[in-house]
Design a protein around this motif. Structure first.
Motif, PDB file in Angstrom:
ATOM      1  N   GLU A   1      33.612 -13.954 -12.689  1.00 37.97           N
ATOM      2  CA  GLU A   1      32.686 -13.158 -11.896  1.00 37.97           C
ATOM      3  C   GLU A   1      32.098 -11.983 -12.673  1.00 37.97           C
ATOM      4  N   THR A   2      32.626 -11.713 -13.862  1.00 42.22           N
ATOM      5  CA  THR A   2      32.126 -10.578 -14.641  1.00 42.22           C
ATOM      6  C   THR A   2      30.815 -10.936 -15.311  1.00 42.22           C
ATOM      7  N   PRO A   3      29.750 -10.104 -15.141  1.00 42.55           N
ATOM      8  CA  PRO A   3      28.459 -10.378 -15.808  1.00 42.55           C
ATOM      9  C   PRO A   3      28.608 -10.313 -17.327  1.00 42.55           C
ATOM     10  N   GLN A   4      27.581 -10.719 -18.010  1.00 42.47           N
ATOM     11  CA  GLN A   4      27.575 -10.670 -19.467  1.00 42.47           C
ATOM     12  C   GLN A   4      27.515  -9.216 -19.929  1.00 42.47           C
ATOM     13  N   MET A   5      28.087  -8.987 -21.113  1.00 42.32           N
ATOM     14  CA  MET A   5      28.106  -7.638 -21.671  1.00 42.32           C
ATOM     15  C   MET A   5      26.704  -7.058 -21.776  1.00 42.32           C
ATOM     16  N   ALA A   6      26.641  -5.728 -21.667  1.00 45.37           N
ATOM     17  CA  ALA A   6      25.371  -5.035 -21.834  1.00 45.37           C
ATOM     18  C   ALA A   6      25.611  -3.696 -22.499  1.00 45.37           C
ATOM     19  N   GLU A   7      24.737  -3.339 -23.441  1.00 46.28           N
ATOM     20  CA  GLU A   7      24.837  -2.053 -24.122  1.00 46.28           C
ATOM     21  C   GLU A   7      24.234  -0.949 -23.253  1.00 46.28           C
ATOM     22  N   VAL A   8      24.843   0.227 -23.321  1.00 40.14           N
ATOM     23  CA  VAL A   8      24.344   1.385 -22.598  1.00 40.14           C
ATOM     24  C   VAL A   8      24.256   2.549 -23.573  1.00 40.14           C
ATOM     25  N   HIS A   9      23.120   3.236 -23.573  1.00 40.73           N
ATOM     26  CA  HIS A   9      22.954   4.402 -24.434  1.00 40.73           C
ATOM     27  C   HIS A   9      23.758   5.558 -23.845  1.00 40.73           C
ATOM     28  N   THR A  10      24.697   6.096 -24.612  1.00 43.60           N
ATOM     29  CA  THR A  10      25.588   7.167 -24.135  1.00 43.60           C
ATOM     30  C   THR A  10      25.547   8.318 -25.125  1.00 43.60           C
ATOM     31  N   PRO A  11      24.451   9.046 -25.198  1.00 42.91           N
ATOM     32  CA  PRO A  11      24.290  10.100 -26.215  1.00 42.91           C
ATOM     33  C   PRO A  11      25.347  11.197 -26.093  1.00 42.91           C
ATOM     34  N   ASN A  12      26.045  11.432 -27.210  1.00 40.78           N
ATOM     35  CA  ASN A  12      27.022  12.523 -27.334  1.00 40.78           C
ATOM     36  C   ASN A  12      28.197  12.408 -26.371  1.00 40.78           C
ATOM     37  N   ALA A  13      28.441  11.226 -25.850  1.00 37.15           N
ATOM     38  CA  ALA A  13      29.602  11.006 -24.974  1.00 37.15           C
ATOM     39  C   ALA A  13      30.635  10.221 -25.767  1.00 37.15           C
ATOM     40  N   ARG A  14      31.703  10.915 -26.178  1.00 39.04           N
ATOM     41  CA  ARG A  14      32.701  10.289 -27.042  1.00 39.04           C
ATOM     42  C   ARG A  14      34.038  10.083 -26.344  1.00 39.04           C
ATOM     43  N   THR A  15      34.496  11.105 -25.625  1.00 39.32           N
ATOM     44  CA  THR A  15      35.835  11.028 -25.035  1.00 39.32           C
ATOM     45  C   THR A  15      35.809  10.202 -23.761  1.00 39.32           C
ATOM     46  N   ILE A  16      37.009   9.782 -23.321  1.00 40.68           N
ATOM     47  CA  ILE A  16      37.118   9.009 -22.088  1.00 40.68           C
ATOM     48  C   ILE A  16      36.568   9.792 -20.908  1.00 40.68           C
ATOM     49  N   ASP A  17      36.876  11.088 -20.841  1.00 39.68           N
ATOM     50  CA  ASP A  17      36.383  11.899 -19.729  1.00 39.68           C
ATOM     51  C   ASP A  17      34.854  11.975 -19.742  1.00 39.68           C
ATOM     52  N   GLU A  18      34.278  12.136 -20.923  1.00 40.44           N
ATOM     53  CA  GLU A  18      32.819  12.218 -21.017  1.00 40.44           C
ATOM     54  C   GLU A  18      32.151  10.902 -20.635  1.00 40.44           C
ATOM     55  N   ILE A  19      32.704   9.790 -21.119  1.00 41.83           N
ATOM     56  CA  ILE A  19      32.137   8.474 -20.810  1.00 41.83           C
ATOM     57  C   ILE A  19      32.338   8.132 -19.344  1.00 41.83           C
ATOM     58  N   SER A  20      33.498   8.486 -18.818  1.00 38.11           N
ATOM     59  CA  SER A  20      33.798   8.214 -17.416  1.00 38.11           C
ATOM     60  C   SER A  20      32.792   8.915 -16.512  1.00 38.11           C
ATOM     61  N   ALA A  21      32.501  10.171 -16.832  1.00 38.39           N
ATOM     62  CA  ALA A  21      31.524  10.916 -16.035  1.00 38.39           C
ATOM     63  C   ALA A  21      30.117  10.352 -16.209  1.00 38.39           C
ATOM     64  N   PHE A  22      29.753   9.966 -17.423  1.00 34.91           N
ATOM     65  CA  PHE A  22      28.407   9.466 -17.708  1.00 34.91           C
ATOM     66  C   PHE A  22      28.137   8.142 -16.999  1.00 34.91           C
ATOM     67  N   LEU A  23      29.126   7.228 -17.017  1.00 33.03           N
ATOM     68  CA  LEU A  23      28.942   5.904 -16.426  1.00 33.03           C
ATOM     69  C   LEU A  23      29.433   5.812 -14.991  1.00 33.03           C
ATOM     70  N   ALA A  24      30.031   6.905 -14.488  1.00 35.07           N
ATOM     71  CA  ALA A  24      30.563   6.929 -13.117  1.00 35.07           C
ATOM     72  C   ALA A  24      31.582   5.806 -12.899  1.00 35.07           C
ATOM     73  N   LEU A  25      32.477   5.669 -13.880  1.00 33.86           N
ATOM     74  CA  LEU A  25      33.565   4.691 -13.787  1.00 33.86           C
ATOM     75  C   LEU A  25      34.899   5.412 -13.974  1.00 33.86           C
ATOM     76  N   PRO A  26      35.964   4.965 -13.302  1.00 37.07           N
ATOM     77  CA  PRO A  26      37.267   5.618 -13.477  1.00 37.07           C
ATOM     78  C   PRO A  26      37.822   5.363 -14.868  1.00 37.07           C
ATOM     79  N   PRO A  27      38.629   6.280 -15.416  1.00 32.44           N
ATOM     80  CA  PRO A  27      39.176   6.120 -16.782  1.00 32.44           C
ATOM     81  C   PRO A  27      39.942   4.812 -16.972  1.00 32.44           C
ATOM     82  N   GLU A  28      40.643   4.347 -15.924  1.00 28.96           N
ATOM     83  CA  GLU A  28      41.439   3.128 -16.073  1.00 28.96           C
ATOM     84  C   GLU A  28      40.570   1.876 -16.229  1.00 28.96           C
ATOM     85  N   GLN A  29      39.231   2.023 -16.063  1.00 30.13           N
ATOM     86  CA  GLN A  29      38.324   0.893 -16.243  1.00 30.13           C
ATOM     87  C   GLN A  29      37.836   0.799 -17.691  1.00 30.13           C
ATOM     88  N   PHE A  30      38.259   1.757 -18.523  1.00 28.47           N
ATOM     89  CA  PHE A  30      37.835   1.773 -19.918  1.00 28.47           C
ATOM     90  C   PHE A  30      38.914   1.213 -20.832  1.00 28.47           C
TER      91      PHE A  30
END
Length: 581
Positions: A255-284
């Motif tokens: 059921e998982t769609p195909q991978m897709a790239e997302v531009h995440t400028p200056n977002a390196r840490t899990i907390d930064e990426i989690s906030a940018f993509l609006a996904l919980p840390p355990e999903q990373f």
């Protein structure tokens, strides 16, 4: 001992460079004196405590069938080269050359020395089992000695070694020492726990640390109140769900769609990426790049977990494990640090068990300022091996019974190892069995930091006024403090009690200094002797003296004629209370 004749150089102010309570208080109370970084003189009070700890160790080990000897502290390089540790021990091993230009070391531990001795004398299975120990000054050239006696370069240590003909007998020797250690630390009056531990550079199949519980401890312990499981953070396991626990492989979701790239400028840490993509840390999927003996490897963890480097090093069986530099990360991933991911990597990939149960994840794209979403483990990347690689946390399910783990801080004061044949095999410590066949001896190793026990006791037992030693390891049992040194009745009574207490086997420090009572009492509290008898003219006029425990706010008034018997029975009771049943 008379205080006026004793070397007890107390200080009023805290040393500015001492952070731990034991370091501050042992310096202030005149127990230790620094010679140079990490090297301390044990002053008379500290030496009395150390000798008491040693006496308890000797009594329990002798009762368990061990024999004391003394091995040379200076050892030739040849025996360390045979074991393979000459090149791998590290800079903590102090090496030097003698006048003949031959290599030697100051041995920080004596596996090589005792194994060489065994090779000469344990020729037959009839010579075993045997258990040998020593109490000796050791030296380890710590890069950052700290905490006074807690982590110094020179220290007093008991190290012991068992030799057996097979693993069944070796395990029995190990258990005897385990029980002896429980008795030793109980008799020292310490609150402690025995925990499963990693064997480190000593080696061996399994080991336990004995940890004194203290908020200032540098070690973290995870334990279960329900089943008794306890382990050092480096060793602690985490209960996983059935799929992860089995470790049988990925089961990708259709059921998982195909991978897709997302531009995440200056977002390196899990907390930064989690906030940018609006996904919980355990999903990373967190991707870390390490160098194992100089070669890059990738490590995958769930985004909300931390890596246990000891577990990873054990899995990889490497000598050196370091987090990759920014340059090394770029060489392995073609991206800046913070954007690594498993998809398309051309290096070995090791994953924690939790990765087996993750679906529709996000991770680094191996391209600076980009991440990928809808990543499906097993579909979009493959791994080299899956294992338990995370640091256990408070609240994680116990690996034995699934109840929540609790976290404590501890100070390691003892360690027991089942070494197996790690040293006997390469060093040639073999014996002949009843059929005349040769086998390597099976070894155990057992250490106790004598001076570390002293420091750990202070960490566990102190207050705002100073040290509060358990009776069994205190430098003296009681302080005898006369208040009016010009009053004949006070002096006569004090001298008589001093003689009677000594005759009764009570270790007494007579505080005969002609100083104000407040100053006297502050020093007495600082050095941590468990009990104090105060002789003053007012109470003595009624035939009474004061008797007080170090931690009590008020004193008892007791008859002079009864005080010696009362003190003796109190000390006997205290010592009996620490004796294991």
């Amino acid at each position: 001992m008379r205080y006026s004749q004793a070397l007890i150089p107390t200080r009023k102010e805290n040393p500015v460079d001492a952070e731990l309570p034991s370091h501050r208080l042992l310096l202030r109370a005149g127990y230790i004196e620094q010679l140079t970084a990490g090297i301390y003189t044990l002053m008379p009070l500290a030496w009395r405590c150390a000798r008491k700890i040693e006496a308890i160790v000797r009594e329990e080990l002798d009762a368990a069938g061990a024999q004391e000897l003394l091995l040379p502290m200076v050892q030739p390089a040849e025996i360390w080269q045979l074991s393979g540790r000459w090149d791998h021990y590290g800079k903590e091993l102090l090496r030097f050359k003698d006048r003949k230009n031959q290599d030697f070391c100051l041995s920080p531990t004596h596996e090589e020395g005792i194994t060489d001795l065994a090779k000469r004398h344990l020729r037959s299975y009839r010579n075993m089992p045997i258990n040998l120990y020593q109490i000796q000054v050791k030296f380890r050239d710590e890069i950052r000695p700290r905490g006074g006696l807690m982590r110094g370069r020179e220290f007093i240590m008991k190290d012991g070694y068992s030799f057996d003909a097979d693993y069944v007998s070796a395990e029995a020797s190990y258990q005897r020492m385990y029980r002896a250690y429980e008795r030793i630390f109980t008799r020292c009056g310490l609150a402690f726990r025995a925990v499963e531990a990693d064997s480190g550079n000593i080696g061996g199949s399994h080991s336990h640390e004995f940890q004194v519980l203290a908020q200032t401890g540098e070690d973290r312990i995870l334990s279960c109140a329900a089943c008794g499981y306890a382990a050092n953070e480096e060793k602690a396991e985490v209960k996983r769900n059935q799929v992860a626990q089995a470790g049988s492989g990925f089961v990708p979701s259709s059921e998982t769609p195909q991978m897709a790239e997302v531009h995440t400028p200056n977002a390196r840490t899990i907390d930064e990426i989690s906030a940018f993509l609006a996904l919980p840390p355990e999903q990373f999927i967190k991707t870390l790049i390490y160098l194992a003996d100089g070669k890059p490897v990738a490590v995958l963890l769930q985004g909300n977990r931390s890596l246990n480097e000891v577990k990873l090093q054990r899995l990889l069986s490497c000598e050196a494990l370091v987090l990759a530099s920014d340059t090394a990360v770029h060489e392995a991933t073609q991206a800046e640090t913070g954007y690594a991911g498993p998809c398309g990597l051309q290096i070995p990939i090791y994953a924690d068990l939790d990765i087996l149960t993750m679906h529709d994840c996000a991770t680094g794209a191996n391209r600076s300022h980009y991440h990928v979403v809808h990543v499906e483990p097993g579909r979009d990347f493959q791994i080299t091996k899956v294992d338990d690689l995370v640091l256990a946390q408070e609240g994680d399910p116990c690996p034995r019974c699934s109840q929540p783990l609790q976290a404590f801080r501890g100070i390691e004061v003892g360690h027991v190892f089942l070494l197996g044949t790690k040293y006997s095999e390469p060093m040639g410590a073999h014996y002949l069995d009843d059929k005349g066949e040769s086998h390597p001896c099976v070894m155990g190793c057992y250490g106790i930091g004598i001076t570390r026990v002293l420091a750990a006791a202070v960490e566990q037992y102190h207050d705002e006024n100073g040290i509060n030693f358990p009776t069994s390891i205190a430098p003296y049992h009681v302080i005898l403090a006369p208040l009016q040194l010009k009053d004949e009745a006070v002096i006569e009574t004090t001298e008589r009690l001093y003689a009677e207490l000594q005759a009764a086997g009570v270790e007494v420090l007579l505080d005969d200094r002609d100083i104000r009572p407040g100053v006297k009492f502050k020093d007495d509290d600082l050095i941590g002797v468990p009990y104090r008898i105060t002789v003053g003219e007012k109470n003595l006029a009624q035939g009474k003296v004061e008797f007080k425990h170090r931690t009590e706010k008020t004193a008892q008034l007791l008859d002079v004629t009864e005080i010696v018997a009362h003190v003796r029975s109190t000390i006997t009771r205290d010592l009996a209370a620490t004796m294991p049943q």
